[in-house]
Design a protein around this motif. Structure first.
Motif, PDB file in Angstrom:
ATOM      1  N   CYS A  48      30.109  -0.883   9.482  1.00  0.00           N
ATOM      2  CA  CYS A  48      28.812  -0.494   8.922  1.00  0.00           C
ATOM      3  C   CYS A  48      28.463   0.850   9.553  1.00  0.00           C
ATOM      4  CB  CYS A  48      27.766  -1.548   9.248  1.00  0.00           C
ATOM      5  SG  CYS A  48      26.063  -1.098   8.827  1.00  0.00           S
ATOM      6  N   ALA A  49      28.624   1.910   8.781  1.00  0.00           N
ATOM      7  CA  ALA A  49      28.380   3.265   9.274  1.00  0.00           C
ATOM      8  C   ALA A  49      26.984   3.705   8.858  1.00  0.00           C
ATOM      9  CB  ALA A  49      29.425   4.223   8.721  1.00  0.00           C
ATOM     10  N   ALA A  50      26.227   4.174   9.824  1.00  0.00           N
ATOM     11  CA  ALA A  50      24.857   4.606   9.570  1.00  0.00           C
ATOM     12  C   ALA A  50      24.778   6.127   9.524  1.00  0.00           C
ATOM     13  CB  ALA A  50      23.925   4.080  10.654  1.00  0.00           C
ATOM     14  N   SER A  51      23.929   6.628   8.673  1.00  0.00           N
ATOM     15  CA  SER A  51      23.644   8.058   8.626  1.00  0.00           C
ATOM     16  C   SER A  51      22.161   8.255   8.348  1.00  0.00           C
ATOM     17  CB  SER A  51      24.490   8.750   7.550  1.00  0.00           C
ATOM     18  OG  SER A  51      24.203   8.220   6.274  1.00  0.00           O
ATOM     19  N   GLY A  52      21.672   9.411   8.758  1.00  0.00           N
ATOM     20  CA  GLY A  52      20.264   9.712   8.540  1.00  0.00           C
ATOM     21  C   GLY A  52      19.337   9.196   9.626  1.00  0.00           C
ATOM     22  N   PHE A  53      19.876   8.463  10.587  1.00  0.00           N
ATOM     23  CA  PHE A  53      19.072   7.977  11.706  1.00  0.00           C
ATOM     24  C   PHE A  53      20.007   7.584  12.841  1.00  0.00           C
ATOM     25  CE2 PHE A  53      19.846   3.374  11.716  1.00  0.00           C
ATOM     26  CZ  PHE A  53      20.463   3.218  10.489  1.00  0.00           C
ATOM     27  N   GLN A  93      25.021  -1.363   0.761  1.00  0.00           N
ATOM     28  CA  GLN A  93      25.340  -1.740  -0.624  1.00  0.00           C
ATOM     29  C   GLN A  93      26.293  -2.921  -0.695  1.00  0.00           C
ATOM     30  OE1 GLN A  93      27.034   0.504   0.997  1.00  0.00           O
ATOM     31  NE2 GLN A  93      29.146   0.001   0.485  1.00  0.00           N
ATOM     32  N   GLY A  94      26.918  -3.269   0.418  1.00  0.00           N
ATOM     33  CA  GLY A  94      27.793  -4.438   0.474  1.00  0.00           C
ATOM     34  C   GLY A  94      29.258  -4.114   0.262  1.00  0.00           C
ATOM     35  N   THR A  95      30.102  -4.999   0.789  1.00  0.00           N
ATOM     36  CA  THR A  95      31.547  -4.909   0.591  1.00  0.00           C
ATOM     37  C   THR A  95      32.082  -6.310   0.319  1.00  0.00           C
ATOM     38  OG1 THR A  95      33.630  -4.080   1.557  1.00  0.00           O
ATOM     39  CG2 THR A  95      32.092  -5.094   3.073  1.00  0.00           C
ATOM     40  N   GLN A  96      32.991  -6.405  -0.635  1.00  0.00           N
ATOM     41  CA  GLN A  96      33.500  -7.707  -1.074  1.00  0.00           C
ATOM     42  C   GLN A  96      34.593  -8.199  -0.143  1.00  0.00           C
ATOM     43  OE1 GLN A  96      32.620  -9.768  -3.867  1.00  0.00           O
ATOM     44  NE2 GLN A  96      34.010 -11.210  -2.847  1.00  0.00           N
ATOM     45  N   LEU A 109      18.134   7.862   5.097  1.00  0.00           N
ATOM     46  CA  LEU A 109      18.717   6.698   5.747  1.00  0.00           C
ATOM     47  C   LEU A 109      19.776   6.068   4.856  1.00  0.00           C
ATOM     48  CD1 LEU A 109      16.661   3.874   7.397  1.00  0.00           C
ATOM     49  CD2 LEU A 109      18.524   3.317   5.864  1.00  0.00           C
ATOM     50  N   GLN A 110      20.931   5.778   5.428  1.00  0.00           N
ATOM     51  CA  GLN A 110      21.990   5.147   4.653  1.00  0.00           C
ATOM     52  C   GLN A 110      22.847   4.268   5.548  1.00  0.00           C
ATOM     53  OE1 GLN A 110      24.511   7.928   2.559  1.00  0.00           O
ATOM     54  NE2 GLN A 110      24.949   6.484   0.930  1.00  0.00           N
ATOM     55  N   LEU A 111      23.206   3.096   5.033  1.00  0.00           N
ATOM     56  CA  LEU A 111      24.157   2.198   5.673  1.00  0.00           C
ATOM     57  C   LEU A 111      25.298   1.973   4.695  1.00  0.00           C
ATOM     58  CD1 LEU A 111      21.609  -0.416   7.057  1.00  0.00           C
ATOM     59  CD2 LEU A 111      22.962   1.157   8.449  1.00  0.00           C
ATOM     60  N   VAL A 112      26.524   2.196   5.139  1.00  0.00           N
ATOM     61  CA  VAL A 112      27.670   2.068   4.260  1.00  0.00           C
ATOM     62  C   VAL A 112      28.669   1.105   4.880  1.00  0.00           C
ATOM     63  CG1 VAL A 112      29.556   3.254   3.108  1.00  0.00           C
ATOM     64  CG2 VAL A 112      27.346   4.392   3.363  1.00  0.00           C
ATOM     65  N   GLU A 113      28.908  -0.001   4.184  1.00  0.00           N
ATOM     66  CA  GLU A 113      29.894  -0.987   4.627  1.00  0.00           C
ATOM     67  C   GLU A 113      31.269  -0.645   4.081  1.00  0.00           C
ATOM     68  OE1 GLU A 113      26.054  -3.363   3.595  1.00  0.00           O
ATOM     69  OE2 GLU A 113      27.209  -1.677   2.797  1.00  0.00           O
TER      70      GLU A 113
END
Length: 124
Positions: free
Chosen positions: A22-27, A116-119, A2-6
């Motif tokens: 917010c891109a999701a992978s693994g689910f 993990q967040g984005t500034q 499972l991963q969420l990437v902003e």
């Protein structure tokens, strides 16, 4: 896994716009409510917006109502946060999170999984 990437954060002048992704992978994203949160320096993390699994229900913090729009594209496994009329007080690290439920409870999520967040920095 499972991963969420902003992504989509950056430096913008007051009054400007940014669109966070917010891109999701693994689910598969389509079973879950997704929320956006932010944390400013020296402050606690706060809820910004939440969208139900179908997109039919959307909630916003009072501070962003009328300026931010949350949306999702389940085919692309991605949730977005369009941020308009940005103010310096919108500055912070923005996180997306997955709830264990399909619907939002206000801006609260059940047992969230975090990205993990984005500034985002709003400054002239």
């Amino acid at each position: 896994q499972l991963q969420l990437v902003e992504s989509g954060g950056g430096l913008v002048q007051p009054g400007g716009s940014l669109r966070l992704s917010c891109a999701a992978s693994g689910f598969g994203l389509d079973y879950y409510a997704i929320g956006w949160f932010r944390q400013a320096p020296g402050k606690e993390r706060e809820g910004v917006s939440c969208i139900s699994n179908s997109g039919g229900s959307r909630n916003y913090a009072d501070s962003v109502k009328g300026r931010f729009i949350i949306s999702r594209d389940n085919e692309k496994n991605t949730v977005y946060l369009q941020m308009n009329s940005l103010k310096p007080e919108d500055t912070g690290v923005y996180y997306c999170a997955r709830s264990q439920r399909s619907r939002c409870a206000g801006l609260e999520l059940v047992a969230p999984d975090w990205g993990q967040g984005t500034q985002v920095t709003v400054s002239s």
